[in-house]
Write an enzyme that holds these catalytic residues in place. Structure first.
Site, PDB file in Angstrom:
ATOM      1  N   GLY A  12       0.772  -1.240   0.000  1.00  0.00           N
ATOM      2  CA  GLY A  12       0.000   0.000   0.000  1.00  0.00           C
ATOM      3  C   GLY A  12       0.803   1.290   0.000  1.00  0.00           C
ATOM      4  O   GLY A  12       0.334   2.299   0.528  1.00  0.00           O
ATOM      5  N   MET A  91      -4.265  -6.664  -7.213  1.00  0.00           N
ATOM      6  CA  MET A  91      -3.744  -7.755  -8.028  1.00  0.00           C
ATOM      7  C   MET A  91      -4.813  -8.794  -8.381  1.00  0.00           C
ATOM      8  O   MET A  91      -4.477  -9.929  -8.675  1.00  0.00           O
ATOM      9  CB  MET A  91      -2.579  -8.437  -7.306  1.00  0.00           C
ATOM     10  CG  MET A  91      -1.450  -7.500  -6.945  1.00  0.00           C
ATOM     11  SD  MET A  91      -0.759  -6.632  -8.379  1.00  0.00           S
ATOM     12  CE  MET A  91       0.624  -5.781  -7.622  1.00  0.00           C
ATOM     13  N   ASN A 108      -6.077   3.008 -12.703  1.00  0.00           N
ATOM     14  CA  ASN A 108      -5.048   2.059 -12.251  1.00  0.00           C
ATOM     15  C   ASN A 108      -3.663   2.679 -12.398  1.00  0.00           C
ATOM     16  O   ASN A 108      -3.428   3.473 -13.306  1.00  0.00           O
ATOM     17  CB  ASN A 108      -5.116   0.785 -13.113  1.00  0.00           C
ATOM     18  CG  ASN A 108      -4.083  -0.251 -12.692  1.00  0.00           C
ATOM     19  OD1 ASN A 108      -3.947  -0.580 -11.518  1.00  0.00           O
ATOM     20  ND2 ASN A 108      -3.322  -0.768 -13.661  1.00  0.00           N
ATOM     21  N   HIS A 110       0.227   1.548 -13.160  1.00  0.00           N
ATOM     22  CA  HIS A 110       1.028   0.424 -13.647  1.00  0.00           C
ATOM     23  C   HIS A 110       2.499   0.848 -13.646  1.00  0.00           C
ATOM     24  O   HIS A 110       2.823   1.938 -14.128  1.00  0.00           O
ATOM     25  CB  HIS A 110       0.584   0.025 -15.059  1.00  0.00           C
ATOM     26  CG  HIS A 110       1.322  -1.169 -15.563  1.00  0.00           C
ATOM     27  ND1 HIS A 110       1.036  -2.454 -15.119  1.00  0.00           N
ATOM     28  CD2 HIS A 110       2.371  -1.286 -16.409  1.00  0.00           C
ATOM     29  CE1 HIS A 110       1.873  -3.304 -15.702  1.00  0.00           C
ATOM     30  NE2 HIS A 110       2.693  -2.622 -16.490  1.00  0.00           N
TER      31      HIS A 110
HETATM   32  C1  GAR Z   1       3.103  -0.824  -7.489  1.00  0.00           C
HETATM   33  O1  GAR Z   1       4.374  -0.744  -8.062  1.00  0.00           O
HETATM   34  C2  GAR Z   1       2.028  -0.791  -8.563  1.00  0.00           C
HETATM   35  O2  GAR Z   1       2.359   0.057  -9.627  1.00  0.00           O
HETATM   36  C3  GAR Z   1       2.032  -2.225  -9.001  1.00  0.00           C
HETATM   37  O3  GAR Z   1       2.167  -2.971  -7.812  1.00  0.00           O
HETATM   38  C4  GAR Z   1       2.884  -2.188  -6.846  1.00  0.00           C
HETATM   39  C5  GAR Z   1       2.049  -2.104  -5.588  1.00  0.00           C
HETATM   40  O4  GAR Z   1       2.751  -1.479  -4.560  1.00  0.00           O
HETATM   41  N1  GAR Z   1       0.839  -2.556  -9.725  1.00  0.00           N
HETATM   42  C6  GAR Z   1       0.810  -3.421 -10.727  1.00  0.00           C
HETATM   43  O5  GAR Z   1       1.759  -4.049 -11.101  1.00  0.00           O
HETATM   44  C7  GAR Z   1      -0.559  -3.578 -11.410  1.00  0.00           C
HETATM   45  N2  GAR Z   1      -0.406  -4.210 -12.679  1.00  0.00           N
HETATM   46  P1  GAR Z   1       2.020  -0.803  -3.321  1.00  0.00           P
HETATM   47  O6  GAR Z   1       1.080  -1.850  -2.705  1.00  0.00           O
HETATM   48  O7  GAR Z   1       3.153  -0.470  -2.387  1.00  0.00           O
HETATM   49  O8  GAR Z   1       1.288   0.419  -3.787  1.00  0.00           O
END
Ligand code: GAR
Length: 208
Positions: A12, A91, A108, A110
């Site tokens: 998060g 996810m 979203n 990415h």
């Molecule tokens: C982040 O880097 C986000 O961009 C990525 O997961 C991570 C979550 O981190 N999202 C994806 O890959 C979606 N396809 P967080 O829980 O610390 O925000």
């Protein structure tokens, strides 16, 4: 004032960026109304609780299908009169049941420059592993509207960083988070809440 729901599945840090931006008054005309997690006991839920934001857990495994989970999610969003849904490290696959109700209202983040290193199987650290394997010299982050096709909706904001010679997936991920993701996501959400995003085909116009 628009009601914002943030969907999370992990640590998060992007949620934290939204919480911090809200505290600085940078989410103009928007309020973080609920944090919904696809898994219990993720640190994102702690961050929400510390910030006094209500939370809800909708574990994917409690539903027979992605559609079942999406329908439950939509019910919850409607019940809370949510205007915009933000996927911040979410996810779990959602079905078109969400976009039928929230058309051009699901955002979203990415961790790559879409259309590179995007689509099914490209999430989290894998994205940075693929970017390094490919040998790109720049990577970055993209904030986009979510549509039925994975990572293919209209792009709202993008920002690039250099890939450095000794980068590991972890160092590249951290640089992209710090320099791109944590800035772009609050910015895009604030623009949405001010009705400053106009979608024309694949292009998103940012209104003054
Ligand atoms: C982040 O880097 C986000 O961009 C990525 O997961 C991570 C979550 O981190 N999202 C994806 O890959 C979606 N396809 P967080 O829980 O610390 O925000």
């Amino acid at each position: 004032m628009k009601n914002i729901a943030v969907l999370v599945s992990g640590g998060g840090t992007n949620l934290q960026a939204l919480i911090d931006a809200q505290a600085r008054g940078e989410i103009v005309n928007g309020r973080l109304s609920i944090v919904i997690s696809s898994a219990p006991e993720v640190y994102a839920l702690e961050r929400a609780k510390k910030a006094g934001i209500p939370t809800c857990v909708l574990p994917r495994k409690n539903y027979p299908s992605s559609q079942g989970m999406t329908v439950a999610l939509v019910e919850k969003l409607k019940e809370l009169a949510i205007d915009v849904v933000v996927m911040a490290g979410f996810m779990t696959i959602v079905t078109k049941d969400l976009f039928e109700v929230y058309n051009n209202a699901v955002i979203n983040i990415h961790p790559a420059l879409i259309p590179s290193f995007a689509g099914p199987g490209c999430y989290g650290l894998h994205v940075h592993e693929k970017a390094l394997e490919y040998g790109v010299k720049v990577s970055g982050a993209t904030v986009h509207f979510v549509t039925e096709e994975c990572d293919a909706g209209p792009i709202i904001l993008q920002k690039a960083v250099d890939v450095l010679p000794n980068d590991t997936p972890e160092t590249l991920q951290r640089r992209i988070m710090e320099q791109c993701e944590w800035k772009l996501l609050p910015q895009a959400v604030s623009l949405f809440c001010q009705d400053r995003l106009r979608v024309e085909g694949r292009t998103v116009q940012i209104l003054p």
